[in-house]
Design a protein around this motif. Structure first.
Motif, short mmCIF file in Angstrom:
data_model
loop_
_atom_site.label_atom_id
_atom_site.label_comp_id
_atom_site.label_asym_id
_atom_site.label_seq_id
_atom_site.Cartn_x
_atom_site.Cartn_y
_atom_site.Cartn_z
N ASN A 135 0.82 -1.22 0.00
CA ASN A 135 0.00 0.00 0.00
C ASN A 135 0.85 1.26 0.00
N VAL A 136 2.03 1.20 0.59
CA VAL A 136 2.91 2.36 0.61
C VAL A 136 3.65 2.52 -0.71
N THR A 137 4.17 1.42 -1.26
CA THR A 137 5.10 1.52 -2.39
C THR A 137 4.43 1.53 -3.75
N LEU A 138 3.19 1.04 -3.86
CA LEU A 138 2.47 1.14 -5.13
C LEU A 138 1.94 2.55 -5.34
N LYS A 139 1.99 3.01 -6.57
CA LYS A 139 1.37 4.27 -6.92
C LYS A 139 -0.15 4.16 -6.81
N ASN A 140 -0.81 5.27 -6.70
CA ASN A 140 -2.27 5.27 -6.69
C ASN A 140 -2.78 4.64 -7.99
N GLY A 141 -3.61 3.62 -7.87
CA GLY A 141 -4.09 2.90 -9.04
C GLY A 141 -3.17 1.78 -9.49
N GLY A 142 -2.05 1.59 -8.78
CA GLY A 142 -1.09 0.55 -9.14
C GLY A 142 -1.65 -0.85 -8.92
N ILE A 143 -1.01 -1.82 -9.54
CA ILE A 143 -1.51 -3.19 -9.57
C ILE A 143 -0.59 -4.12 -8.77
N ILE A 144 -1.22 -5.01 -7.99
CA ILE A 144 -0.51 -6.13 -7.39
C ILE A 144 -1.06 -7.41 -7.99
N ALA A 145 -0.16 -8.31 -8.39
CA ALA A 145 -0.57 -9.59 -8.99
C ALA A 145 0.18 -10.72 -8.29
N ALA A 146 -0.59 -11.64 -7.73
CA ALA A 146 -0.03 -12.85 -7.13
C ALA A 146 -0.30 -14.01 -8.08
N ILE A 147 0.76 -14.62 -8.58
CA ILE A 147 0.61 -15.70 -9.56
C ILE A 147 1.34 -16.93 -9.03
N ASN A 158 -5.67 -24.63 -2.19
CA ASN A 158 -6.93 -23.91 -2.34
C ASN A 158 -6.88 -22.87 -3.46
N GLU A 159 -5.87 -22.99 -4.32
CA GLU A 159 -5.74 -22.16 -5.53
C GLU A 159 -5.72 -20.67 -5.22
N TYR A 160 -5.12 -20.30 -4.09
CA TYR A 160 -4.99 -18.91 -3.64
C TYR A 160 -6.34 -18.25 -3.34
N LYS A 161 -7.41 -19.03 -3.36
CA LYS A 161 -8.73 -18.44 -3.14
C LYS A 161 -8.91 -17.92 -1.72
N LYS A 169 6.76 -36.23 -22.34
CA LYS A 169 5.34 -36.06 -22.10
C LYS A 169 5.05 -34.58 -21.85
N GLU A 170 3.85 -34.15 -22.24
CA GLU A 170 3.44 -32.78 -21.93
C GLU A 170 2.91 -32.73 -20.50
N PHE A 171 3.36 -31.72 -19.77
CA PHE A 171 2.85 -31.46 -18.43
C PHE A 171 2.21 -30.07 -18.41
N ARG A 172 1.09 -30.00 -17.74
CA ARG A 172 0.31 -28.77 -17.65
C ARG A 172 0.20 -28.36 -16.18
N PHE A 173 0.53 -27.10 -15.90
CA PHE A 173 0.45 -26.57 -14.55
C PHE A 173 -0.67 -25.53 -14.49
N PRO A 174 -1.82 -25.83 -13.87
CA PRO A 174 -2.88 -24.82 -13.77
C PRO A 174 -2.38 -23.57 -13.04
N THR A 175 -2.59 -22.42 -13.66
CA THR A 175 -2.09 -21.15 -13.11
C THR A 175 -3.05 -20.60 -12.06
N LEU A 176 -2.48 -20.14 -10.95
CA LEU A 176 -3.23 -19.45 -9.91
C LEU A 176 -2.98 -17.96 -10.07
N LEU A 177 -4.03 -17.14 -9.98
CA LEU A 177 -3.85 -15.72 -10.24
C LEU A 177 -4.86 -14.88 -9.46
N ARG A 178 -4.34 -13.93 -8.67
CA ARG A 178 -5.16 -12.90 -8.03
C ARG A 178 -4.58 -11.55 -8.41
#
Length: 247
Positions: A116-128, A164-167, A232-241
């Protein structure tokens, strides 16, 4: 923040999957100004390198000096050994803050205060992040057996946030809905899969108290499940908030 990954920094840099371009582009679509970004808990700098293609300057931090030493270097990335909660970043410094497969290790209250301090007003935080790899069902059964049966008592409590998929992580921001499903993909040999599984923190905890590597214990099961083909192909479901800071 716990340091569960310095010991296996080499394997982490080699075998951990990169993040899907589609998810990365989705995050960037909410960031109009791309001056400065902070990749917190950067590990080996996978996401920081992607950010560096779009931002004038990227700060990438991690508590593991060994992980930082393995990170890819670019002129506009500044790597620092520091925690998510304690660093010298200043007021309204960043347009974007990212956390890749690490936010579940943080002290949420202290980190979010820093956000909250370091992001600009309207800035984005993304947890992946990403969940267990998926391939053929026979291979999936062995992975789940290793994960849930053999290693059940060796996972840190924080792993529940991944399950819990970051939920259920606290996320006190103006949240941006994510309706699209993303996934990382990799084409792996059985040795690649073994290398990846050995980076699991629970495997390292297991090795501290047991003489046998749990990945080696199920290697024959993987060989039986592998079937035809070297890879073999491996798939990792992405978690995103994704959230926006409004001041």
């Amino acid at each position: 923040m716990k340091d569960n990954f310095s010991k296996q920094a080499d394997g982490y840099a080699t075998f951990r999957p990169s993040y899907p371009r589609e998810a990365f582009d989705f995050i960037l679509s909410f960031v109009p100004n791309k001056n400065t970004a902070w990749d917190c808990g950067t590990g080996n700098g996978q996401l920081a390198v992607q950010l560096a293609e779009h931002f004038d300057k990227v700060y990438a931090t991690d508590i593991s000096e060994k992980q930082i030493s393995k990170a890819a270097k670019k002129d506009n990335i500044v790597y620092e050994v520091s925690s998510a909660e304690e660093n010298a970043f200043t007021v309204s410094q960043f347009d974007l803050i990212t956390v890749a497969q690490a936010i579940h290790w943080f002290d949420f209250d202290r980190f979010y205060a820093k956000v909250n301090v370091t992001l600009k007003n309207g800035g984005i935080i993304a947890a992946i992040g990403y969940n267990l790899p998926e391939s053929d069902e026979a291979i999936n059964l062995v992975i789940r057996h290793l994960y849930a049966d053999i290693l059940d008592d060796y996972w840190d409590p924080e792993r529940k946030y991944i399950d819990n998929e970051y939920k259920n992580i606290p996320f006190p921001f103006k949240e941006i809905p994510v309706s699209e499903k993303f996934a990382q993909r990799a084409m792996w040999t059985i040795e690649d899969l073994k290398g990846y599984l050995n980076t699991w923190s629970a495997v390292q905890h297991y090795l501290k108290t047991n003489t046998e590597n749990p990945v080696d214990a199920v290697l024959d099961d993987f060989k039986k499940a592998w079937g035809d083909g070297e890879k073999k192909e491996f798939r990792f479901p992405t978690l995103l908030r994704i959230g926006r800071v409004i001041k």
